[in-house]
Write a protein that holds these residues in place. Structure first.
Motif, PDB file in Angstrom:
ATOM      1  N   PRO A  43      83.529 -21.923   1.149  1.00 42.18           N
ATOM      2  CA  PRO A  43      82.309 -22.736   1.260  1.00 42.18           C
ATOM      3  C   PRO A  43      81.944 -23.162   2.681  1.00 42.18           C
ATOM      4  CG  PRO A  43      83.701 -23.522  -0.533  1.00 42.18           C
ATOM      5  CD  PRO A  43      84.484 -22.485   0.215  1.00 42.18           C
ATOM      6  N   ASN A  44      82.929 -23.311   3.553  1.00 43.45           N
ATOM      7  CA  ASN A  44      82.628 -23.773   4.913  1.00 43.45           C
ATOM      8  C   ASN A  44      82.430 -22.632   5.918  1.00 43.45           C
ATOM      9  OD1 ASN A  44      85.301 -23.007   4.903  1.00 43.45           O
ATOM     10  ND2 ASN A  44      85.991 -24.672   6.206  1.00 43.45           N
ATOM     11  N   ALA A  45      82.431 -21.392   5.448  1.00 47.16           N
ATOM     12  CA  ALA A  45      82.242 -20.254   6.353  1.00 47.16           C
ATOM     13  C   ALA A  45      80.798 -20.192   6.843  1.00 47.16           C
ATOM     14  CB  ALA A  45      82.597 -18.947   5.648  1.00 47.16           C
ATOM     15  N   VAL A  46      80.653 -19.729   8.068  1.00 49.79           N
ATOM     16  CA  VAL A  46      79.334 -19.394   8.584  1.00 49.79           C
ATOM     17  C   VAL A  46      79.075 -17.956   8.151  1.00 49.79           C
ATOM     18  CG1 VAL A  46      77.973 -18.975  10.665  1.00 49.79           C
ATOM     19  CG2 VAL A  46      79.533 -20.939  10.554  1.00 49.79           C
ATOM     20  N   VAL A  47      77.941 -17.718   7.504  1.00 49.35           N
ATOM     21  CA  VAL A  47      77.595 -16.377   7.048  1.00 49.35           C
ATOM     22  C   VAL A  47      76.328 -15.937   7.766  1.00 49.35           C
ATOM     23  CG1 VAL A  47      77.050 -14.923   5.068  1.00 49.35           C
ATOM     24  CG2 VAL A  47      78.600 -16.875   4.776  1.00 49.35           C
ATOM     25  N   LYS A  48      76.422 -14.771   8.410  1.00 52.58           N
ATOM     26  CA  LYS A  48      75.263 -14.197   9.086  1.00 52.58           C
ATOM     27  C   LYS A  48      74.960 -12.859   8.418  1.00 52.58           C
ATOM     28  CE  LYS A  48      76.182 -16.305  13.560  1.00 52.58           C
ATOM     29  NZ  LYS A  48      76.210 -16.077  15.006  1.00 52.58           N
ATOM     30  N   ARG A  49      73.692 -12.654   8.115  1.00 58.79           N
ATOM     31  CA  ARG A  49      73.291 -11.423   7.419  1.00 58.79           C
ATOM     32  C   ARG A  49      72.202 -10.712   8.196  1.00 58.79           C
ATOM     33  NH1 ARG A  49      70.511 -11.230   1.385  1.00 58.79           N
ATOM     34  NH2 ARG A  49      70.146  -8.977   1.327  1.00 58.79           N
ATOM     35  N   ILE A  50      72.308  -9.387   8.204  1.00 60.22           N
ATOM     36  CA  ILE A  50      71.244  -8.561   8.765  1.00 60.22           C
ATOM     37  C   ILE A  50      71.012  -7.401   7.802  1.00 60.22           C
ATOM     38  CG2 ILE A  50      72.802  -7.194  10.213  1.00 60.22           C
ATOM     39  CD1 ILE A  50      70.481  -7.093  12.270  1.00 60.22           C
ATOM     40  N   THR A  51      69.751  -7.118   7.548  1.00 58.65           N
ATOM     41  CA  THR A  51      69.370  -5.994   6.699  1.00 58.65           C
ATOM     42  C   THR A  51      68.727  -4.937   7.587  1.00 58.65           C
ATOM     43  OG1 THR A  51      68.994  -7.496   4.845  1.00 58.65           O
ATOM     44  CG2 THR A  51      68.025  -5.298   4.683  1.00 58.65           C
ATOM     45  N   VAL A  52      69.234  -3.715   7.481  1.00 58.61           N
ATOM     46  CA  VAL A  52      68.752  -2.603   8.295  1.00 58.61           C
ATOM     47  C   VAL A  52      68.122  -1.559   7.365  1.00 58.61           C
ATOM     48  CG1 VAL A  52      70.467  -3.027  10.112  1.00 58.61           C
ATOM     49  CG2 VAL A  52      71.002  -1.434   8.247  1.00 58.61           C
ATOM     50  N   PRO A  53      67.367  -0.611   7.926  1.00 56.94           N
ATOM     51  CA  PRO A  53      66.701   0.363   7.060  1.00 56.94           C
ATOM     52  C   PRO A  53      67.647   1.229   6.220  1.00 56.94           C
ATOM     53  CG  PRO A  53      65.694   0.369   9.229  1.00 56.94           C
ATOM     54  CD  PRO A  53      66.936  -0.481   9.319  1.00 56.94           C
ATOM     55  N   GLY A  54      68.615   1.847   6.853  1.00 53.21           N
ATOM     56  CA  GLY A  54      69.473   2.776   6.129  1.00 53.21           C
ATOM     57  C   GLY A  54      70.897   2.740   6.628  1.00 53.21           C
ATOM     58  N   ILE A  55      71.733   3.537   5.986  1.00 51.65           N
ATOM     59  CA  ILE A  55      73.169   3.500   6.234  1.00 51.65           C
ATOM     60  C   ILE A  55      73.529   3.810   7.685  1.00 51.65           C
ATOM     61  CG2 ILE A  55      73.679   5.880   5.541  1.00 51.65           C
ATOM     62  CD1 ILE A  55      76.098   4.562   3.977  1.00 51.65           C
ATOM     63  N   LYS A  56      72.784   4.716   8.324  1.00 52.31           N
ATOM     64  CA  LYS A  56      73.102   5.055   9.717  1.00 52.31           C
ATOM     65  C   LYS A  56      72.858   3.888  10.664  1.00 52.31           C
ATOM     66  CE  LYS A  56      70.637   8.716   9.280  1.00 52.31           C
ATOM     67  NZ  LYS A  56      69.849   9.937   9.443  1.00 52.31           N
ATOM     68  N   ASN A  57      72.069   2.909  10.246  1.00 52.27           N
ATOM     69  CA  ASN A  57      71.796   1.735  11.073  1.00 52.27           C
ATOM     70  C   ASN A  57      72.818   0.623  10.877  1.00 52.27           C
ATOM     71  OD1 ASN A  57      68.794   2.623   9.783  1.00 52.27           O
ATOM     72  ND2 ASN A  57      69.081   2.807  11.988  1.00 52.27           N
TER      73      ASN A  57
END
Length: 152
Positions: A29-43
């Protein structure tokens, strides 16, 4: 406080990124979570590197591989890139991939596989960050499918 990165793609047909973020927050619960969404698997290699440079202690990469041979070559190149990234940075990069043909043409089953795999690999990542998976060695644990169990 742990910082965990999540990389997912718009190419995926299931939102594994949201599931992974929710599961991380449930387990740490106390973790910092950073997310990024990219177009495809190669990215995804670029996305993982970006999150590592932003201070993530570990990154989970949620990829989706289409059914064609070109898709499989793209995954192979990506997998090698993710391994190289781990070698160069010393940061755990957990490659979680769903191959479209795993569903056998059943989209409901394919979604179940993707969600199960994402959740179980988040659990794996958390265990690795907390000390390891040694006590689970040889237990026949599966991600995306029911556990097979150990042979006794």
């Amino acid at each position: 406080m742990a910082c965990i990165g999540v990389v997912d793609t718009t190419f995926a047909r299931v939102d594994m990124g949201t599931v992974a973020v929710d599961e991380i927050r449930n387990l740490i619960p106390n973790a910092v979570v950073k997310r990024i969404t990219v177009p495809g698997i190669k990215n995804t290699v670029w996305g993982a590197l970006k999150l590592i440079r932003e201070g993530c202690d570990a990154v989970i990469v949620l990829g989706w591989v289409g059914p064609t041979q070109v898709d499989k070559y793209s995954y192979l190149a990506t997998s090698i890139g993710l391994m190289q990234l781990q070698i160069e940075t010393g940061v755990l990069v957990l490659d979680v991939t769903v191959h479209e043909e795993e569903g056998g043409g059943d989209e409901k089953r394919l979604k179940e596989i993707a969600l199960d795999r994402a959740k179980k690999h988040v659990w794996n990542l958390v265990q690795l960050m907390r000390g390891g998976l040694e006590r689970y060695a040889g237990k026949g644990l599966r991600q995306g499918y029911p556990h097979a169990g150990e042979i006794v």
